[in-house]
Design a protein around this motif. Structure first.
Motif, PDB file in Angstrom:
ATOM      1  N   ILE A   1       1.073  -0.928   0.053  1.00 34.46           N
ATOM      2  CA  ILE A   1       0.583  -0.200   0.107  1.00 34.46           C
ATOM      3  C   ILE A   1       1.022   0.802  -0.002  1.00 34.46           C
ATOM      4  CG2 ILE A   1      -1.419   1.403   1.426  1.00 34.46           C
ATOM      5  CD1 ILE A   1      -2.593  -1.174   2.706  1.00 34.46           C
ATOM      6  N   HIS A   2       0.605   2.001  -1.027  1.00 34.74           N
ATOM      7  CA  HIS A   2       1.598   3.464  -0.510  1.00 34.74           C
ATOM      8  C   HIS A   2       0.604   4.340  -0.440  1.00 34.74           C
ATOM      9  CE1 HIS A   2       4.534   1.433  -3.521  1.00 34.74           C
ATOM     10  NE2 HIS A   2       3.302   0.369  -4.100  1.00 34.74           N
ATOM     11  N   TYR A   3       1.265   5.532   0.288  1.00 38.64           N
ATOM     12  CA  TYR A   3       0.686   6.368   0.888  1.00 38.64           C
ATOM     13  C   TYR A   3       1.816   8.083   0.160  1.00 38.64           C
ATOM     14  CZ  TYR A   3      -1.378   3.778   4.172  1.00 38.64           C
ATOM     15  OH  TYR A   3      -2.218   2.238   4.817  1.00 38.64           O
ATOM     16  N   SER A   4       1.331   8.870   0.957  1.00 40.92           N
ATOM     17  CA  SER A   4       1.960  10.115   0.031  1.00 40.92           C
ATOM     18  C   SER A   4       1.490  11.285   0.928  1.00 40.92           C
ATOM     19  CB  SER A   4       1.214  11.016  -1.365  1.00 40.92           C
ATOM     20  OG  SER A   4       0.641  11.073  -1.588  1.00 40.92           O
ATOM     21  N   THR A   5       2.152  11.979   1.044  1.00 31.77           N
ATOM     22  CA  THR A   5       1.573  13.447   2.354  1.00 31.77           C
ATOM     23  C   THR A   5       0.298  13.740   1.822  1.00 31.77           C
ATOM     24  OG1 THR A   5       2.779  14.800   1.171  1.00 31.77           O
ATOM     25  CG2 THR A   5       3.848  14.261   2.565  1.00 31.77           C
ATOM     26  N   CYS A   6      -0.529  13.995   2.617  1.00 32.19           N
ATOM     27  CA  CYS A   6      -1.705  14.550   2.882  1.00 32.19           C
ATOM     28  C   CYS A   6      -2.017  15.878   1.964  1.00 32.19           C
ATOM     29  CB  CYS A   6      -2.447  14.849   4.022  1.00 32.19           C
ATOM     30  SG  CYS A   6      -3.626  15.494   4.265  1.00 32.19           S
TER      31      CYS A   6
ATOM     32  N   PHE B   1      -1.422  11.816   9.418  1.00 29.87           N
ATOM     33  CA  PHE B   1      -2.243  12.479   8.166  1.00 29.87           C
ATOM     34  C   PHE B   1      -1.756  11.648   6.833  1.00 29.87           C
ATOM     35  CE2 PHE B   1      -4.841  16.375   9.724  1.00 29.87           C
ATOM     36  CZ  PHE B   1      -6.495  15.094  10.139  1.00 29.87           C
ATOM     37  N   ALA B   2      -2.087  11.105   6.065  1.00 28.76           N
ATOM     38  CA  ALA B   2      -1.407  10.261   5.158  1.00 28.76           C
ATOM     39  C   ALA B   2      -2.631  10.746   3.913  1.00 28.76           C
ATOM     40  CB  ALA B   2      -1.128   9.278   5.070  1.00 28.76           C
ATOM     41  N   HIS B   3      -1.918  10.528   2.756  1.00 34.03           N
ATOM     42  CA  HIS B   3      -3.298  10.350   1.421  1.00 34.03           C
ATOM     43  C   HIS B   3      -2.822   8.981   0.512  1.00 34.03           C
ATOM     44  CE1 HIS B   3      -5.527  11.455  -2.107  1.00 34.03           C
ATOM     45  NE2 HIS B   3      -4.629  10.882  -2.732  1.00 34.03           N
TER      46      HIS B   3
ATOM     47  N   LYS C   1      -8.273   9.054  -1.118  1.00 30.39           N
ATOM     48  CA  LYS C   1      -8.238   9.365   0.278  1.00 30.39           C
ATOM     49  C   LYS C   1      -7.282   9.692   0.887  1.00 30.39           C
ATOM     50  CE  LYS C   1     -10.985   5.464   1.857  1.00 30.39           C
ATOM     51  NZ  LYS C   1     -12.325   5.315   3.124  1.00 30.39           N
ATOM     52  N   ASN C   2      -8.339  10.592   2.058  1.00 33.66           N
ATOM     53  CA  ASN C   2      -7.038  11.111   2.955  1.00 33.66           C
ATOM     54  C   ASN C   2      -7.084  10.228   4.274  1.00 33.66           C
ATOM     55  OD1 ASN C   2      -5.596  13.040   1.300  1.00 33.66           O
ATOM     56  ND2 ASN C   2      -7.218  14.671   2.472  1.00 33.66           N
ATOM     57  N   VAL C   3      -6.434   9.636   4.993  1.00 27.00           N
ATOM     58  CA  VAL C   3      -6.548   8.532   5.793  1.00 27.00           C
ATOM     59  C   VAL C   3      -5.925   9.269   7.034  1.00 27.00           C
ATOM     60  CG1 VAL C   3      -7.792   6.613   4.340  1.00 27.00           C
ATOM     61  CG2 VAL C   3      -5.344   6.926   5.306  1.00 27.00           C
ATOM     62  N   ILE C   4      -6.065   8.214   8.318  1.00 27.25           N
ATOM     63  CA  ILE C   4      -4.871   8.339   9.280  1.00 27.25           C
ATOM     64  C   ILE C   4      -5.036   6.919   9.314  1.00 27.25           C
ATOM     65  CG2 ILE C   4      -4.934   8.125  11.626  1.00 27.25           C
ATOM     66  CD1 ILE C   4      -7.441   9.613  11.904  1.00 27.25           C
ATOM     67  N   PHE C   5      -3.288   6.848   9.119  1.00 27.66           N
ATOM     68  CA  PHE C   5      -2.199   5.908   8.694  1.00 27.66           C
ATOM     69  C   PHE C   5      -0.899   5.958   9.282  1.00 27.66           C
ATOM     70  CE2 PHE C   5       2.091   4.863   6.561  1.00 27.66           C
ATOM     71  CZ  PHE C   5       2.039   3.951   7.104  1.00 27.66           C
ATOM     72  N   ALA C   6      -1.251   4.828  10.193  1.00 26.62           N
ATOM     73  CA  ALA C   6      -0.908   4.121  11.909  1.00 26.62           C
ATOM     74  C   ALA C   6       0.045   2.970  11.545  1.00 26.62           C
ATOM     75  CB  ALA C   6      -1.715   4.118  13.208  1.00 26.62           C
ATOM     76  N   PHE C   7       1.627   3.434  12.798  1.00 23.92           N
ATOM     77  CA  PHE C   7       1.534   2.527  12.796  1.00 23.92           C
ATOM     78  C   PHE C   7       1.272   1.713  14.289  1.00 23.92           C
ATOM     79  CE2 PHE C   7       6.759   0.680  14.348  1.00 23.92           C
ATOM     80  CZ  PHE C   7       5.923  -0.370  13.247  1.00 23.92           C
ATOM     81  N   ASP C   8       1.013   0.491  14.078  1.00 29.18           N
ATOM     82  CA  ASP C   8       1.409  -0.690  15.653  1.00 29.18           C
ATOM     83  C   ASP C   8       2.584  -0.615  16.640  1.00 29.18           C
ATOM     84  OD1 ASP C   8       1.346  -2.645  17.752  1.00 29.18           O
ATOM     85  OD2 ASP C   8      -0.718  -2.354  17.343  1.00 29.18           O
ATOM     86  N   LEU C   9       3.351  -0.359  17.646  1.00 34.34           N
ATOM     87  CA  LEU C   9       4.787   0.080  18.037  1.00 34.34           C
ATOM     88  C   LEU C   9       4.666  -1.651  18.478  1.00 34.34           C
ATOM     89  CD1 LEU C   9       4.685   3.090  19.816  1.00 34.34           C
ATOM     90  CD2 LEU C   9       6.572   2.473  17.739  1.00 34.34           C
ATOM     91  N   THR C  10       3.452  -2.514  18.820  1.00 35.53           N
ATOM     92  CA  THR C  10       3.718  -3.854  19.535  1.00 35.53           C
ATOM     93  C   THR C  10       3.628  -4.688  18.908  1.00 35.53           C
ATOM     94  OG1 THR C  10       3.442  -3.208  21.624  1.00 35.53           O
ATOM     95  CG2 THR C  10       2.797  -5.677  20.947  1.00 35.53           C
ATOM     96  N   GLU C  11       2.607  -4.484  17.971  1.00 38.40           N
ATOM     97  CA  GLU C  11       2.545  -5.598  16.779  1.00 38.40           C
ATOM     98  C   GLU C  11       3.322  -5.524  15.501  1.00 38.40           C
ATOM     99  OE1 GLU C  11      -1.103  -6.180  15.919  1.00 38.40           O
ATOM    100  OE2 GLU C  11      -2.342  -6.906  17.798  1.00 38.40           O
ATOM    101  N   ARG C  12       3.977  -4.135  15.804  1.00 40.52           N
ATOM    102  CA  ARG C  12       4.794  -3.324  14.205  1.00 40.52           C
ATOM    103  C   ARG C  12       4.345  -3.921  12.982  1.00 40.52           C
ATOM    104  NH1 ARG C  12       7.473  -3.608  18.452  1.00 40.52           N
ATOM    105  NH2 ARG C  12       9.368  -3.946  19.032  1.00 40.52           N
TER     106      ARG C  12
END
Length: 367
Positions: free
Chosen positions: A193-198, A218-220, A226-237
């Protein structure tokens, strides 16, 4: 004489409880009182207990750094009255002076992550002066400019992670640095999945917002456009994304992610009608729980710009303008005060942090 000595004696348990309630600056000085106090204050269990108590009972401090004059650095207590600048802020000396614009990339457990000249990272604890240099990732051989950075703590492994991610239509690099393992690792899941700056105008801030064991941006999303909230889970990586509120962003010119009280929150400003909207996700990862809680007027603020950073113990909302300066609204959305720092007329960096005595994994930590 024997009775006098008895009166001056305090059991270690009581001494520890007293020390736990003192500020970091005092505890750093008190390490020199005697060997027993040095041992107590340096103990890992004590430093963790002190941080937990501080995080629960004290407001976050703001770090304000001029990018033109990095030696002009202030730590500001946003709970105090900013009219008395000597009481509300103190001057600090960062370990490195050459800080490029947008160099602050995260804050966690009293440590602040900087990108130094696009050559390396360094972590700095402003409360104790401890700092540590981190090399850039060797995996990004094409030297793509990273779109997103973050810094967080994985409680399950007692490890700090630095996250660096780059993405465009043709390729992507998602990776993190483990301070405990002292190595960069690639994130495999989700890299298709590819994201760019919002594409929202204004300051969407590539500095990640740490909440609930994950770093958020924030990410596109390019495949969905479309714009979304993009996240990285620190425990599950693992990587994940969440949808924005359906009514958010249509008429907004700038926006940001932050933590409002105990909720992941969005802010979005409209220059033309002079307002900033505040949205909170009342149930994490539940799209239906997005709720608009405030519409703040910005007419009285220069440039009609307000970017929320934190909330005080009394529920006030505090953020920055473009001067630089700080603005406070009460819980009813009324402007309480606006304070500018004339010494920092040029571009500046700002982040929130909690005072701590904590150290980092590894041997090359310096004071």
């Amino acid at each position: 004489m024997e009775m006098k000595n008895q009166l001056h004696y305090l059991p270690d348990e009581l001494i520890i409880q007293i020390l736990l309630r003192l500020p970091v600056k005092s505890l750093v000085h008190f390490k020199c009182v005697c060997k027993s106090w040095f041992s107590i204050i340096s103990d890992t269990y004590f430093t963790n207990s002190h941080f937990q108590l501080t995080a629960a009972t004290h407001t976050h401090r703001a770090l304000l750094i001029s990018t033109v004059k990095p030696h002009v650095t202030r730590s500001i207590d946003l709970e105090a009255s900013l009219d008395d600048d000597s009481a509300a802020s103190v001057s600090l000396k960062p370990p490195y002076y050459s800080l490029p614009c947008n160099a602050i990339k995260g804050s966690c457990r009293g440590f602040i992550l900087f990108l130094h000249g696009y050559r390396s990272f360094f972590l700095w604890n402003p409360s104790t002066g401890l700092h540590k240099k981190i090399p850039l990732s060797p995996y990004n051989l094409d030297h793509m400019y990273p779109n997103y950075y973050g810094f967080g703590y994985d409680q399950s492994t007692d490890d700090y992670l630095i996250v660096s991610m780059s993405s465009n239509l043709s390729s992507s690099y998602y990776e993190f640095f483990s301070l405990r393992a002292n190595i960069w690792k690639q994130i495999d899941e989700g890299t298709h999945i590819h994201y760019s700056t919002c594409n929202m105008k204004g300051d969407y801030r590539t500095q990640g917002s740490l909440f609930n064991g994950a770093i958020h941006w924030f990410a596109h999303r390019l495949d969905l456009e479309k714009n979304v909230i993009f996240a990285f889970d620190l425990t599950e990586r693992k990587l994940l994304d969440m949808n924005l509120p359906d009514e958010f962003g249509a008429k907004l010119h700038y926006g940001g992610l932050w933590v409002f009280q105990e909720f992941l929150s969005l802010s979005g400003g409209n220059y033309y009608n002079g307002t900033v909207e505040i949205w909170v996700m009342k149930e994490y990862k539940q799209h239906s729980s997005w709720t608009k809680t405030h519409v703040l007027p910005t007419d009285a603020i220069p440039y009609r710009y307000f970017c929320p950073l934190t909330s005080t113990k009394s529920g006030d909302i505090v953020g920055t303008d473009l001067l630089p300066g700080f603005v406070k609204y009460n819980d009813e959305g009324q402007l309480v005060w606006h304070h500018s720092y004339s010494i920092l007329r040029d571009e500046y960096l700002v982040t929130m942090y909690i005072e701590s005595l904590l150290s980092l994994p590894g041997d090359n930590v310096q004071a």
